[in-house]
Design a protein around this motif. Sequence first.
Motif, PDB file in Angstrom:
ATOM      1  N   VAL A 159       0.848  -1.195   0.000  1.00  0.00           N
ATOM      2  CA  VAL A 159       0.000   0.000   0.000  1.00  0.00           C
ATOM      3  C   VAL A 159       0.884   1.246   0.000  1.00  0.00           C
ATOM      4  O   VAL A 159       0.610   2.212  -0.724  1.00  0.00           O
ATOM      5  CB  VAL A 159      -0.961   0.001   1.208  1.00  0.00           C
ATOM      6  CG1 VAL A 159      -1.791   1.275   1.238  1.00  0.00           C
ATOM      7  CG2 VAL A 159      -1.859  -1.236   1.189  1.00  0.00           C
TER       8      VAL A 159
ATOM      9  N   ILE B  93      -3.473  -3.114  -3.786  1.00  0.00           N
ATOM     10  CA  ILE B  93      -4.900  -2.845  -4.009  1.00  0.00           C
ATOM     11  C   ILE B  93      -5.730  -3.847  -3.216  1.00  0.00           C
ATOM     12  O   ILE B  93      -6.737  -3.480  -2.610  1.00  0.00           O
ATOM     13  CB  ILE B  93      -5.234  -2.873  -5.514  1.00  0.00           C
ATOM     14  CG1 ILE B  93      -4.528  -1.706  -6.220  1.00  0.00           C
ATOM     15  CG2 ILE B  93      -6.743  -2.835  -5.745  1.00  0.00           C
ATOM     16  CD1 ILE B  93      -4.588  -1.755  -7.740  1.00  0.00           C
TER      17      ILE B  93
ATOM     18  N   LEU C 110      -5.317  -3.166   0.731  1.00  0.00           N
ATOM     19  CA  LEU C 110      -5.786  -1.876   1.237  1.00  0.00           C
ATOM     20  C   LEU C 110      -7.010  -1.981   2.146  1.00  0.00           C
ATOM     21  O   LEU C 110      -6.997  -1.397   3.237  1.00  0.00           O
ATOM     22  CB  LEU C 110      -6.047  -0.923   0.069  1.00  0.00           C
ATOM     23  CG  LEU C 110      -6.511   0.478   0.435  1.00  0.00           C
ATOM     24  CD1 LEU C 110      -5.491   1.191   1.308  1.00  0.00           C
ATOM     25  CD2 LEU C 110      -6.784   1.264  -0.838  1.00  0.00           C
ATOM     26  N   PRO C 111      -8.077  -2.689   1.784  1.00  0.00           N
ATOM     27  CA  PRO C 111      -9.235  -2.756   2.688  1.00  0.00           C
ATOM     28  C   PRO C 111      -8.896  -3.336   4.056  1.00  0.00           C
ATOM     29  O   PRO C 111      -9.369  -2.838   5.082  1.00  0.00           O
ATOM     30  CB  PRO C 111     -10.231  -3.643   1.941  1.00  0.00           C
ATOM     31  CG  PRO C 111      -9.845  -3.543   0.499  1.00  0.00           C
ATOM     32  CD  PRO C 111      -8.346  -3.381   0.509  1.00  0.00           C
TER      33      PRO C 111
ATOM     34  N   CYS D 209      -6.958  -0.723   6.138  1.00  0.00           N
ATOM     35  CA  CYS D 209      -7.878   0.301   6.667  1.00  0.00           C
ATOM     36  C   CYS D 209      -8.700  -0.247   7.835  1.00  0.00           C
ATOM     37  O   CYS D 209      -8.885   0.436   8.851  1.00  0.00           O
ATOM     38  CB  CYS D 209      -8.812   0.797   5.560  1.00  0.00           C
ATOM     39  SG  CYS D 209      -7.977   1.760   4.294  1.00  0.00           S
ATOM     40  N   LYS D 210      -9.152  -1.474   7.684  1.00  0.00           N
ATOM     41  CA  LYS D 210      -9.952  -2.106   8.738  1.00  0.00           C
ATOM     42  C   LYS D 210      -9.126  -2.308  10.012  1.00  0.00           C
ATOM     43  O   LYS D 210      -9.603  -2.043  11.121  1.00  0.00           O
ATOM     44  CB  LYS D 210     -10.489  -3.447   8.226  1.00  0.00           C
ATOM     45  CG  LYS D 210     -11.469  -4.120   9.148  1.00  0.00           C
ATOM     46  CD  LYS D 210     -12.029  -5.375   8.490  1.00  0.00           C
ATOM     47  CE  LYS D 210     -13.043  -6.051   9.387  1.00  0.00           C
ATOM     48  NZ  LYS D 210     -13.637  -7.229   8.736  1.00  0.00           N
TER      49      LYS D 210
ATOM     50  N   VAL E  20      -1.964   5.390   4.279  1.00  0.00           N
ATOM     51  CA  VAL E  20      -2.912   4.339   3.902  1.00  0.00           C
ATOM     52  C   VAL E  20      -4.287   4.948   3.617  1.00  0.00           C
ATOM     53  O   VAL E  20      -4.930   4.605   2.628  1.00  0.00           O
ATOM     54  CB  VAL E  20      -2.993   3.256   5.003  1.00  0.00           C
ATOM     55  CG1 VAL E  20      -4.150   2.297   4.758  1.00  0.00           C
ATOM     56  CG2 VAL E  20      -1.672   2.491   5.086  1.00  0.00           C
ATOM     57  N   ASN E  21      -4.705   5.889   4.463  1.00  0.00           N
ATOM     58  CA  ASN E  21      -6.004   6.538   4.251  1.00  0.00           C
ATOM     59  C   ASN E  21      -6.027   7.344   2.959  1.00  0.00           C
ATOM     60  O   ASN E  21      -7.041   7.370   2.255  1.00  0.00           O
ATOM     61  CB  ASN E  21      -6.367   7.430   5.437  1.00  0.00           C
ATOM     62  CG  ASN E  21      -6.672   6.618   6.681  1.00  0.00           C
ATOM     63  OD1 ASN E  21      -7.082   5.467   6.606  1.00  0.00           O
ATOM     64  ND2 ASN E  21      -6.456   7.220   7.830  1.00  0.00           N
TER      65      ASN E  21
ATOM     66  N   ASP F 123      -6.458   4.994   0.127  1.00  0.00           N
ATOM     67  CA  ASP F 123      -7.862   4.562   0.106  1.00  0.00           C
ATOM     68  C   ASP F 123      -8.748   5.638  -0.517  1.00  0.00           C
ATOM     69  O   ASP F 123      -9.622   5.331  -1.333  1.00  0.00           O
ATOM     70  CB  ASP F 123      -8.320   4.222   1.525  1.00  0.00           C
ATOM     71  CG  ASP F 123      -9.697   3.579   1.553  1.00  0.00           C
ATOM     72  OD1 ASP F 123      -9.960   2.676   0.725  1.00  0.00           O
ATOM     73  OD2 ASP F 123     -10.511   3.979   2.407  1.00  0.00           O
ATOM     74  N   ASP F 124      -8.541   6.889  -0.145  1.00  0.00           N
ATOM     75  CA  ASP F 124      -9.329   7.992  -0.715  1.00  0.00           C
ATOM     76  C   ASP F 124      -9.134   8.092  -2.223  1.00  0.00           C
ATOM     77  O   ASP F 124     -10.082   8.332  -2.970  1.00  0.00           O
ATOM     78  CB  ASP F 124      -8.945   9.324  -0.059  1.00  0.00           C
ATOM     79  CG  ASP F 124      -9.486   9.480   1.350  1.00  0.00           C
ATOM     80  OD1 ASP F 124     -10.438   8.750   1.721  1.00  0.00           O
ATOM     81  OD2 ASP F 124      -8.958  10.339   2.085  1.00  0.00           O
TER      82      ASP F 124
ATOM     83  N   LEU G 193      -8.015   5.576  -4.385  1.00  0.00           N
ATOM     84  CA  LEU G 193      -8.517   4.401  -5.093  1.00  0.00           C
ATOM     85  C   LEU G 193     -10.032   4.304  -5.063  1.00  0.00           C
ATOM     86  O   LEU G 193     -10.632   3.772  -5.996  1.00  0.00           O
ATOM     87  CB  LEU G 193      -7.883   3.123  -4.537  1.00  0.00           C
ATOM     88  CG  LEU G 193      -6.592   2.689  -5.228  1.00  0.00           C
ATOM     89  CD1 LEU G 193      -5.527   3.750  -5.239  1.00  0.00           C
ATOM     90  CD2 LEU G 193      -6.071   1.405  -4.635  1.00  0.00           C
ATOM     91  N   SER G 194     -10.660   4.846  -4.019  1.00  0.00           N
ATOM     92  CA  SER G 194     -12.123   4.803  -3.937  1.00  0.00           C
ATOM     93  C   SER G 194     -12.772   5.950  -4.703  1.00  0.00           C
ATOM     94  O   SER G 194     -13.991   5.986  -4.835  1.00  0.00           O
ATOM     95  CB  SER G 194     -12.561   4.858  -2.475  1.00  0.00           C
ATOM     96  OG  SER G 194     -12.273   6.140  -1.941  1.00  0.00           O
TER      97      SER G 194
END
Length: 157
Positions: free
Chosen positions: A19, A109, A112-113, A116-117, A129-130, A133-134, A136-137
Motif C-alpha cells: 500500500v 490494491i 488496502l481494505p 484500513c480495517k 494508507v487513508n 484509500d481515498d 482508489l475509492s
Amino acid sequence: MYTNTDRRGVELGGAVKNVIALAVGIAMGLDYGDNAKAALITRGNAELARLGVAMGCKAETFAGLSGMGDLIVTCTSMHSRNLHAGMLIGRGKDVETAKKEVGQVVEGINALPAACKLAKKYKVEMPIVNAVDDILSGRLAARDALATMMGRQLKQE
C-alpha cells in the motif's frame, strides 16, 4: 539468511508495504521528487510499525529486512508492480486500467481494505494508507489527497 520469530509482524509488513508502494508510485506519477518519496517511505514505515505494535508485533521487526528492507525495495524497484500501478494512477489512470497495464496482481490494491480495517480496529492513525484509500475509492483526486497529506500540521517525530 536471517530469521524472525515475529510471524504476524513479518506478514503485516509484507502486506502493508504494498500500500505504501502505491502511495510512492502515485507521488512519482504526479512528479513529486525524491524527498517526497523518502518521506512517504519513512513515514509509511512509521505507520506500519505503529499498527504492528498495536497488534502485538515487535517494533524491531519493522526496522529489519522484513520491514524496512522489504519496504525500500518495493517502493524503489522499477520491477515493483505496486510502484508501477501507483505511477499509472498518479498519471491519471483509473484503478482497473492500471491493473490491466501492470498485467499481474497488484497486492497493495487487495491489501488496502484490510489495512484500513485494522487501522480502525486498533485505533492507529495511518494517513498514507487513508490517502491511498481515498484515491482508489475516488473520494479524492490523487493530487488533492497527496497535497493534503504533505501539508499536514507539523508533528514531533
